[in-house]
Design a protein around this motif. Structure first.
Motif, PDB file in Angstrom:
ATOM      1  N   GLN A  90       0.836  -1.193   0.000  1.00  0.00           N
ATOM      2  CA  GLN A  90       0.000   0.000   0.000  1.00  0.00           C
ATOM      3  C   GLN A  90       0.875   1.248   0.000  1.00  0.00           C
ATOM      4  OE1 GLN A  90      -2.310  -0.434   3.584  1.00  0.00           O
ATOM      5  NE2 GLN A  90      -3.722  -1.920   2.684  1.00  0.00           N
ATOM      6  N   ASP A  91       0.222   2.405  -0.282  1.00  0.00           N
ATOM      7  CA  ASP A  91       0.939   3.664  -0.139  1.00  0.00           C
ATOM      8  C   ASP A  91       0.736   4.189   1.269  1.00  0.00           C
ATOM      9  OD1 ASP A  91      -1.586   4.743  -0.056  1.00  0.00           O
ATOM     10  OD2 ASP A  91      -1.481   5.743  -1.992  1.00  0.00           O
ATOM     11  N   SER A  92       1.162   5.423   1.526  1.00  0.00           N
ATOM     12  CA  SER A  92       1.120   5.976   2.883  1.00  0.00           C
ATOM     13  C   SER A  92      -0.283   6.227   3.367  1.00  0.00           C
ATOM     14  CB  SER A  92       1.926   7.282   2.944  1.00  0.00           C
ATOM     15  OG  SER A  92       1.414   8.219   2.004  1.00  0.00           O
ATOM     16  N   THR A  93      -1.282   6.240   2.462  1.00  0.00           N
ATOM     17  CA  THR A  93      -2.678   6.467   2.868  1.00  0.00           C
ATOM     18  C   THR A  93      -3.435   5.177   3.086  1.00  0.00           C
ATOM     19  OG1 THR A  93      -3.594   6.498   0.621  1.00  0.00           O
ATOM     20  CG2 THR A  93      -2.649   8.549   1.464  1.00  0.00           C
ATOM     21  N   GLY A  94      -2.768   4.039   2.874  1.00  0.00           N
ATOM     22  CA  GLY A  94      -3.443   2.765   3.032  1.00  0.00           C
ATOM     23  C   GLY A  94      -4.123   2.268   1.777  1.00  0.00           C
ATOM     24  N   ARG A  95      -3.872   2.907   0.634  1.00  0.00           N
ATOM     25  CA  ARG A  95      -4.475   2.473  -0.623  1.00  0.00           C
ATOM     26  C   ARG A  95      -3.553   1.488  -1.335  1.00  0.00           C
ATOM     27  NH1 ARG A  95      -8.911   4.863  -2.259  1.00  0.00           N
ATOM     28  NH2 ARG A  95      -9.690   6.621  -1.053  1.00  0.00           N
ATOM     29  N   PRO A  96      -4.119   0.429  -1.947  1.00  0.00           N
ATOM     30  CA  PRO A  96      -3.288  -0.586  -2.611  1.00  0.00           C
ATOM     31  C   PRO A  96      -2.540  -0.014  -3.801  1.00  0.00           C
ATOM     32  CG  PRO A  96      -5.620  -0.929  -3.094  1.00  0.00           C
ATOM     33  CD  PRO A  96      -5.551   0.129  -2.027  1.00  0.00           C
ATOM     34  N   LEU A  97      -1.299  -0.503  -4.008  1.00  0.00           N
ATOM     35  CA  LEU A  97      -0.470  -0.076  -5.127  1.00  0.00           C
ATOM     36  C   LEU A  97      -0.430  -1.184  -6.174  1.00  0.00           C
ATOM     37  CD1 LEU A  97       2.541   1.615  -3.272  1.00  0.00           C
ATOM     38  CD2 LEU A  97       0.699   2.736  -4.529  1.00  0.00           C
ATOM     39  N   ILE A  98      -0.682  -0.802  -7.418  1.00  0.00           N
ATOM     40  CA  ILE A  98      -0.721  -1.735  -8.527  1.00  0.00           C
ATOM     41  C   ILE A  98       0.639  -1.735  -9.250  1.00  0.00           C
ATOM     42  CG2 ILE A  98      -1.943  -2.371 -10.646  1.00  0.00           C
ATOM     43  CD1 ILE A  98      -4.313  -0.749  -9.623  1.00  0.00           C
ATOM     44  N   GLY A  99       1.095  -2.901  -9.661  1.00  0.00           N
ATOM     45  CA  GLY A  99       2.291  -2.990 -10.487  1.00  0.00           C
ATOM     46  C   GLY A  99       3.600  -2.866  -9.742  1.00  0.00           C
ATOM     47  N   VAL A 100       3.597  -3.056  -8.423  1.00  0.00           N
ATOM     48  CA  VAL A 100       4.848  -3.028  -7.654  1.00  0.00           C
ATOM     49  C   VAL A 100       5.659  -4.286  -7.985  1.00  0.00           C
ATOM     50  CG1 VAL A 100       5.872  -2.977  -5.355  1.00  0.00           C
ATOM     51  CG2 VAL A 100       3.764  -1.707  -5.820  1.00  0.00           C
ATOM     52  N   THR A 101       6.915  -4.122  -8.306  1.00  0.00           N
ATOM     53  CA  THR A 101       7.806  -5.263  -8.580  1.00  0.00           C
ATOM     54  C   THR A 101       8.320  -5.810  -7.251  1.00  0.00           C
ATOM     55  OG1 THR A 101       8.474  -4.348 -10.713  1.00  0.00           O
ATOM     56  CG2 THR A 101       9.905  -6.021  -9.727  1.00  0.00           C
ATOM     57  N   VAL A 102       8.003  -7.081  -6.989  1.00  0.00           N
ATOM     58  CA  VAL A 102       8.406  -7.738  -5.745  1.00  0.00           C
ATOM     59  C   VAL A 102       9.385  -8.854  -6.098  1.00  0.00           C
ATOM     60  CG1 VAL A 102       7.614  -8.867  -3.643  1.00  0.00           C
ATOM     61  CG2 VAL A 102       6.107  -7.244  -4.822  1.00  0.00           C
ATOM     62  N   ARG A 103      10.601  -8.774  -5.545  1.00  0.00           N
ATOM     63  CA  ARG A 103      11.635  -9.786  -5.793  1.00  0.00           C
ATOM     64  C   ARG A 103      11.932 -10.534  -4.505  1.00  0.00           C
ATOM     65  NH1 ARG A 103      13.158  -5.534  -9.197  1.00  0.00           N
ATOM     66  NH2 ARG A 103      13.622  -6.188 -11.362  1.00  0.00           N
ATOM     67  N   LEU A 104      12.019 -11.869  -4.624  1.00  0.00           N
ATOM     68  CA  LEU A 104      12.356 -12.732  -3.486  1.00  0.00           C
ATOM     69  C   LEU A 104      13.758 -13.291  -3.707  1.00  0.00           C
ATOM     70  CD1 LEU A 104      10.110 -15.257  -1.665  1.00  0.00           C
ATOM     71  CD2 LEU A 104      12.383 -15.958  -2.395  1.00  0.00           C
ATOM     72  N   TYR A 105      14.646 -13.031  -2.747  1.00  0.00           N
ATOM     73  CA  TYR A 105      16.020 -13.496  -2.829  1.00  0.00           C
ATOM     74  C   TYR A 105      16.243 -14.566  -1.753  1.00  0.00           C
ATOM     75  CZ  TYR A 105      16.677  -9.133  -5.411  1.00  0.00           C
ATOM     76  OH  TYR A 105      16.582  -8.097  -6.308  1.00  0.00           O
ATOM     77  N   ALA A 106      16.686 -15.758  -2.180  1.00  0.00           N
ATOM     78  CA  ALA A 106      17.017 -16.848  -1.262  1.00  0.00           C
ATOM     79  C   ALA A 106      18.275 -17.542  -1.779  1.00  0.00           C
ATOM     80  CB  ALA A 106      15.856 -17.831  -1.144  1.00  0.00           C
TER      81      ALA A 106
END
Length: 910
Positions: free
Chosen positions: A32-48
Motif C-alpha cells: 500500500q501507499d502511505s494512505t493505506g491504498r493498494p499499489l498496482i504494479g509493484v515489482t516484488v523480488r524474493l532473494y534466497a
C-alpha cells in the motif's frame, strides 16, 4: 564391505527422497501507499540461497509466490515514484502459507532534469487520489500548511478555512493516513507548518470496506491526507500568539483580543498535540497562530478579505490529540476537544412569497444571542490481529449545550392584509450523543476472497425549553368593515426527542477471474425515534400554566430497512468498472397518541449503481458514476395532522406520500501536463428525482397566513458543472487560475394547488492571477462574477434576478531588515437585491510586520482590518416560491497588535 556399501546406498536414497519432499509454501502479502491504498504494479523480488523469484502486485496490491522452499529470504519492493523497500523474513516451517504484514511504500518524487517545472513533478494523478508534491509549492519560512494549499491547482480555500477540491468540500483531514483531531480541517491546515510536509493528497475515500475489497459503489468522502517528511517526523514544534486591540463599532470602544498556543511532538508513529485558542475577532475555531483569521501570516486570497462570519463572535477552544502504535499491529488515535462560541447577530431578512394573484412580503428584523458549548471525545483502535484479520473500533461521545435569546419584529403584508408581529424567545438546548462504529475484515487464503462485518450503534437525545412572547396585530382593510385582531401569547414550549440507531452489515467478496470480483452484501438498519412538544399558556398575572392541546404533539415511530445487494467489479486494461444493484424492503410503523393516528407503510425499493474509470494515461483520467437512491419522507411530512405551533405558517402532513427515487449521474475529468505545468479538473453531475416530495403552499384569503402541505410530483432535475484550470504563464513568477461553476435546477412547487416550475440558475466565474518573486513580492489580482436567476412558468409570477461582481488586489512586499508590508483591497457590487438588503462593501486591510531572532522565530504585527468600516454580509436564497434576501452584521473596522513566537526542533536521527 557389502553391508557398508548397502548402508551408504540406503542413506543416500533417504537423503534424496527427503530432499525431493522439502516443504514448499506460499508467501503472499499486500503493498500500500502511505494512505493505506493498494499499489498496482509493484515489482516484488524474493532473494534466497536456492533461487530468485519476481512477481508484480495486482489491482488490490496483493502479490503471491506460490512455491517458496527457503525458510529465510529477503523481499524487495520497487515502483516508480516510490522509495525502494527491502526486508528479511523468516517463515514458520509448520505453516503452508506465510502471510506477511502489509507493506507501506513511501513516495519518492522524481527529478525532471530536462523539464524546468520546479525540478519535481508537482502533481501525480492516481486512481482515486491527486497528489501534490510540497517541493513544487514554495512558501516562506514559518508558513502554515494552509498557505501552501492555497497555491495548489484545483484547491480553493476561503477565509474561514473551508477547503474545496475539484468543486467538492473537503470534510476530513488525516496525517500519515490517520485522522488528526477527529479529522478537523482547520486544526491541521492552520497548525501544521508547511515545512514538515512531504505531500498533500486529495482522496476520494469510499470507506474502510471499499479500501480493503476494492469495490466502490457508494458516494466518496473528500479527504485531505498530509504525509510528513521522514526527517520532520521526529521532533517537536509549536507556537504562541497573543494580541490585543480595539474597534469603534456601535458607537463605543470595544476591546479586541486573540490568544493561542500549540505544542506538538512527533516521534514516528507516536504523536501528541495540544492546542488552545481564545479570541473575539471572528477567527475560526482551531485557527492557531493566525492573527488575522485569514490563514497564516497574511494570505492574499481575496476571500480572506471579507469576514464571512455573521455577527460578532467570541470563541474559546482547547483540544488534545494522541496517536501511537501500542503493540505490534495495533494503533490507537483520538482525543478530546472543547469549544465555546458566543455569537451576537443583528440581521434583516426580506421574504417574498409569490402567489399567482398576490405576493406576501415579510420584513424581519432579528437580534439574536447564542452561546454554544461542545465537548467531544473520540477514540479509534485499529488492530491487525494477524495476517488475515483486521479490526477497527471507534467510540465517540459528545455533549452540546446551547442558550439562545432571540428578539424579532416582523411586518407582513399582502394586498389589504397587514400583520405586525413581535416574537421573542429565550431557550436552552442540551444534546448528549454517543455512538460506536465497528469494522471487522477476514482475508481468506485465496487471493481476493474477503468477509467483513460493519456495525454502528448511536444514541442521540435532545431537550429544548423555550419561553415565548408572541404579540400579533392583524388588519384586514378589504372587508366591509375593517377587521382588527390583537393576540398576545406568553407561552412555555418544552421539546423532547431521542433517536436510537442500530446498523449491521455483512459483505463477502469472491474472485471470479484474476481481474474481476463479485461481492454479496446485506445490511439491516433500524431507527427508533420519539418526539414530544408540549406548549403551555402562561397567565401574565398569575403565571399559571395551562396545556394547549392544539399546539402540542407527540409521536414516535420505528423505521426499518433490509438491503440485499450484489456488485461485480472488473478491470480491462485501462478501464475499471463496478456494476451493482440492491433490493431494499422498508417498513415504517408510527403513532401519534395525542391525535389518535396510527401509520403503517411498507415499500420495496430497487437501488442500482455503476462506476467506471478510464485511465487515459499517467496524468489523465475520466470517470463516470451512476447511483440510485431512495429517500423516505420525514415522519412529520406523512402525519395527517395540522401543526399550528407557528400561526403564520401552518403545516399539514400527508399520509399518502410515496418515497422519492433519485437518479444521480456524474462525470469527472482530470488532467495534468508535466511539460507545461498546467492542470484541468472538471466535474459534471445530473440528478433526477421521481416522486419528489414537494410543498403545496396555500394562502389564506384576506390574511397573511400561509399553510404548507406535501405531495409527490415528477419533473425535478438538477444539472451542475464545475471546472478549474491553472497554468504557469512565466514559469514560477506568474500563474493564471480560471474556475467557474453553474447550477441549473428545474424545481417544483404547488401554489394554491397549481403546479409551478421554478427554473433557477446560479452561475459563477472567477479569474485570478498570482504573481510571485521569491523573497521580494507576492501579489494576487482576482475578479469574480455571480448571477442568480429564477424564472417561473406561471405567467403572473415575476421573475427574479440578482448578481454580484467583485474585484480585488492582495499583495505582500518583503522589505529589508525583515519587514513585511501587506495591503488587501476588495470591492463588491451587488445588484437585484431588495432595497432593505442591498450593500456594496469596500474592504481594505493593511498590516505591517517585523521579524526577529534566528530563523524569524518571533514576529510582531500591527494590523488594521476593514479601514472603511463597510464589512456586511449579503446573500440570497430561493426555495420554491420563496425568495430570501438577507443582510447580517459582521465584525467591521478594528485595530490589533500581536506577537507570534514559533519554536521547533527536529532530530537529526531518522
Amino acid at each position: 564391505m557389502h553391508r557398508i556399501l548397502l548402508s551408504i546406498v540406503v542413506i543416500l536414497f533417504f537423503f534424496v527422497a527427503a530432499k525431493g519432499q522439502i516443504q514448499t509454501r506460499e508467501v503472499r502479502g499486500v503493498v500500500q501507499d502511505s494512505t493505506g491504498r493498494p499499489l498496482i504494479g509493484v515489482t516484488v523480488r524474493l532473494y534466497a540461497k536456492q533461487d530468485t523469484m519476481m512477481v508484480s502486485t495486482n489491482e488490490h496490491g496483493r502479490f503471491v509466490f506460490s512455491t517458496v522452499a527457503a525458510n529465510d529470504f529477503k523481499l524487495s519492493f520497487s515502483l516508480i515514484g516510490f522509495q525502494l523497500f527491502e526486508r528479511h523474513y523468516t517463515s514458520n516451517v509448520l505453516l503452508p502459507i506465510t502471510e506477511l504484514v502489509t507493506v507501506n511504500l513511501k513516495e519518492q518524487p522524481q527529478e525532471l532534469q530536462e523539464i524546468a517545472i520546479y525540478g519535481v513533478v508537482p502533481v501525480v494523478i492516481k486512481q482515486d487520489t491527486i497528489q501534490y508534491n510540497a517541493k513544487a509549492y514554495q512558501v516562506r519560512a514559518n508558513a502554515l500548511l494552509e498557505e501552501m494549499i492555497r497555491l495548489m491547482p484545483g484547491i480553493q480555500v476561503d477565509r474561514s478555512g473551508n477547503i474545496d477540491a475539484q468543486g467538492q468540500r473537503v470534510t476530513r483531514v488525516r496525517v500519515n493516513g490517520k485522522d488528526f483531531f477527529d479529522g478537523d480541517v482547520l486544526t491541521a491546515t492552520r497548525n501544521l507548518p508547511a515545512e514538515i510536509v512531504e505531500n498533500v493528497q486529495i482522496i476520494d475515500d469510499y470507506g474502510d470496506q471499499a479500501n480493503i475489497t476494492g469495490i466502490r459503489n457508494t458516494e466518496p468522502e473528500k479527504v485531505l491526507n498530509v504525509t510528513i517528511k521522514e526527517d520532520r517526523n521526529h521532533g517537536a514544534f509549536g507556537q504562541l500568539t497573543a494580541g490585543g486591540g480595539m474597534d469603534m463599532n456601535d458607537n463605543k470602544v470595544n476591546n479586541r483580543y486573540i490568544g493561542s498556543f500549540s505544542a506538538n511532538k512527533f516521534n514516528g508513529s507516536k504523536q501528541i498535540s495540544v492546542l488552545g485558542s481564545a479570541n473575539n475577532t471572528n477567527t475560526s475555531l482551531f485557527s492557531f497562530g493566525d492573527v488575522s483569521g485569514a490563514g497564516g501570516r497574511g494570505g492574499t486570497d481575496l476571500n480572506s478579505m471579507v469576514d464571512a462570519e455573521d455577527g460578532i463572535n467570541t470563541a474559546n477552544s482547547i483540544g488534545i490529540n494522541y496517536r501511537d502504535d501500542i503493540a505490534k499491529g495495533v494503533t490507537v488515535y483520538g482525543g478530546y476537544t472543547y469549544t465555546q462560541r458566543l455569537n451576537q447577530t443583528q440581521g434583516t431578512t426580506k421574504l417574498q412569497s409569490i402567489y399567482e394573484n398576490s405576493t406576501i412580503n415579510s420584513l424581519d428584523e432579528v437580534t439574536s444571542k447564542a452561546d454554544n458549548i461542545k465537548h467531544r471525545l473520540t477514540w479509534t483502535i485499529e488492530a491487525n490481529i494477524d495476517t488475515a484479520n483486521y479490526l477497527k473500533v471507534t467510540p465517540t461521545a459528545s455533549y452540546l449545550s446551547s442558550d439562545l435569546l432571540s428578539e424579532s419584529h416582523s411586518t407582513i403584508s399582502s394586498r389589504s392584509a397587514f400583520t405586525d408581529r413581535i416574537y421573542n424567545t429565550n431557550g436552552r438546548t442540551s444534546d448528549p450523543n454517543f455512538d460506536i462504529d465497528l469494522f471487522y475484515n477476514h482475508r481468506f487464503p485465496k487471493r481476493g476472497r474477503n468477509f467483513n462485518v460493519t456495525s454502528r450503534i448511536e444514541y442521540f437525545k435532545r431537550n429544548r425549553n423555550d419561553d415565548v412572547m408572541d404579540l400579533t396585530a392583524s388588519l384586514d382593510s378589504n372587508a366591509n368593515s375593517p377587521n382588527k385582531n390583537y393576540d398576545v401569547f406568553k407561552q412555555k414550549v418544552n421539546n423532547f426527542s431521542y433517536n436510537r440507531t442500530f446498523l449491521f452489515g455483512m459483505s463477502y467478496t469472491e474472485p471470479v477471474t484474476k481481474r474481476s470480483y463479485l461481492e454479496f452484501n446485506y445490511q439491516y438498519e433500524t431507527n427508533s425515534i420519539a418526539n414530544a412538544r408540549n406548549t403551555f399558556d402562561v397567565d401574565t398575572l398569575s403565571l399559571n400554566e395551562t396545556l394547549i392541546d392544539s399546539l402540542s404533539i407527540d409521536y414516535d415511530y420505528l423505521f426499518q430497512t433490509h438491503q440485499f445487494g450484489i456488485n461485480y467489479q472488473g478491470d480491462i486494461n485501462k478501464l475499471k468498472y463496478t456494476l451493482g444493484f440492491a433490493l431494499q424492503p422498508t417498513k415504517l410503523d408510527g403513532k401519534t397518541p395525542s391525535r389518535d393516528v396510527v401509520t403503517h407503510i411498507n415499500n420495496l425499493n430497487f437501488v442500482p449503481s455503476a462506476k467506471m474509470q478510464y485511465n487515459i494515461n499517467k496524468t489523465s483520467s475520466l470517470s463516470l458514476n451512476y447511483r440510485g437512491q431512495n429517500n423516505q419522507p420525514a415522519f412529520t411530512q406523512i402525519q395527517p395532522v395540522r401543526d399550528v405551533s407557528n400561526p403564520q405558517y401552518v403545516v399539514v402532513g400527508n399520509a399518502n406520500l410515496k418515497p422519492e427515487f433519485m437518479n444521480m449521474l456524474s462525470l469527472q475529468y482530470r488532467h495534468f501536463s508535466i511539460q507545461s505545468g498546467s492542470s484541468l479538473f472538471t466535474n459534471f453531475s445530473f440528478t433526477h428525482v421521481q416522486d419528489k416530495v414537494v410543498t403545496n403552499r396555500i394562502s389564506t384569503p384576506n390574511s397573511t397566513i400561509q399553510a404548507t402541505e406535501f405531495l409527490n410530483a415528477n419533473g425535478f432535475y438538477d444539472l451542475r458543472g464545475f471546472y478549474h484550470y491553472s497554468t504557469p504563464v512565466a514559469g514560477r513568477i506568474l500563474t493564471l487560475n480560471l474556475n467557474g461553476s453553474a447550477d441549473y435546477t428545474n424545481n417544483l412547487t404547488y401554489i394554491n394547488s397549481v403546479r409551478n416550475v421554478g427554473r433557477n440558475m446560479v452561475f459563477t466565474q472567477n479569474v485570478q492571477m498570482n504573481f510571485q518573486i521569491e523573497d521580494l513580492l507576492e501579489a494576487d489580482l482576482r475578479s469574480s462574477y455571480t448571477v442568480n436567476k429564477i424564472k417561473y412558468n406561471i405567467p403572473s409570477f415575476i421573475d427574479a434576478s440578482a448578481n454580484t461582481f467583485s474585484l480585488g488586489f492582495g499583495g505582500k512586499g518583503y522589505l529589508p531588515k525583515k519587514w513585511i508590508l501587506s495591503v488587501d483591497f476588495s470591492q463588491r457590487i451587488n445588484a437585484g437585491y431588495s432595497n432593505y438588503i442591498n450593500a456594496n462593501p469596500t474592504i481594505l486591510n493593511v498590516y505591517v510586520e517585523k521579524s526577529f531572532l534566528q530563523n524569524d522565530m518571533m514576529a510582531i504585527r500591527l494590523q488594521g482590518f476593514d479601514l472603511f468600516n463597510k464589512n456586511t454580509g449579503v446573500r440570497r436564497e430561493i426555495v420554491g416560491n420563496d425568495i430570501f434576501d438577507m443582510r447580517n452584521n459582521r465584525l467591521a473596522r478594528y485595530f490589533l497588535i500581536s506577537l507570534n513566537i514559533r519554536l521547533q526542533k527536529f532530530s537529526s536521527k531518522i
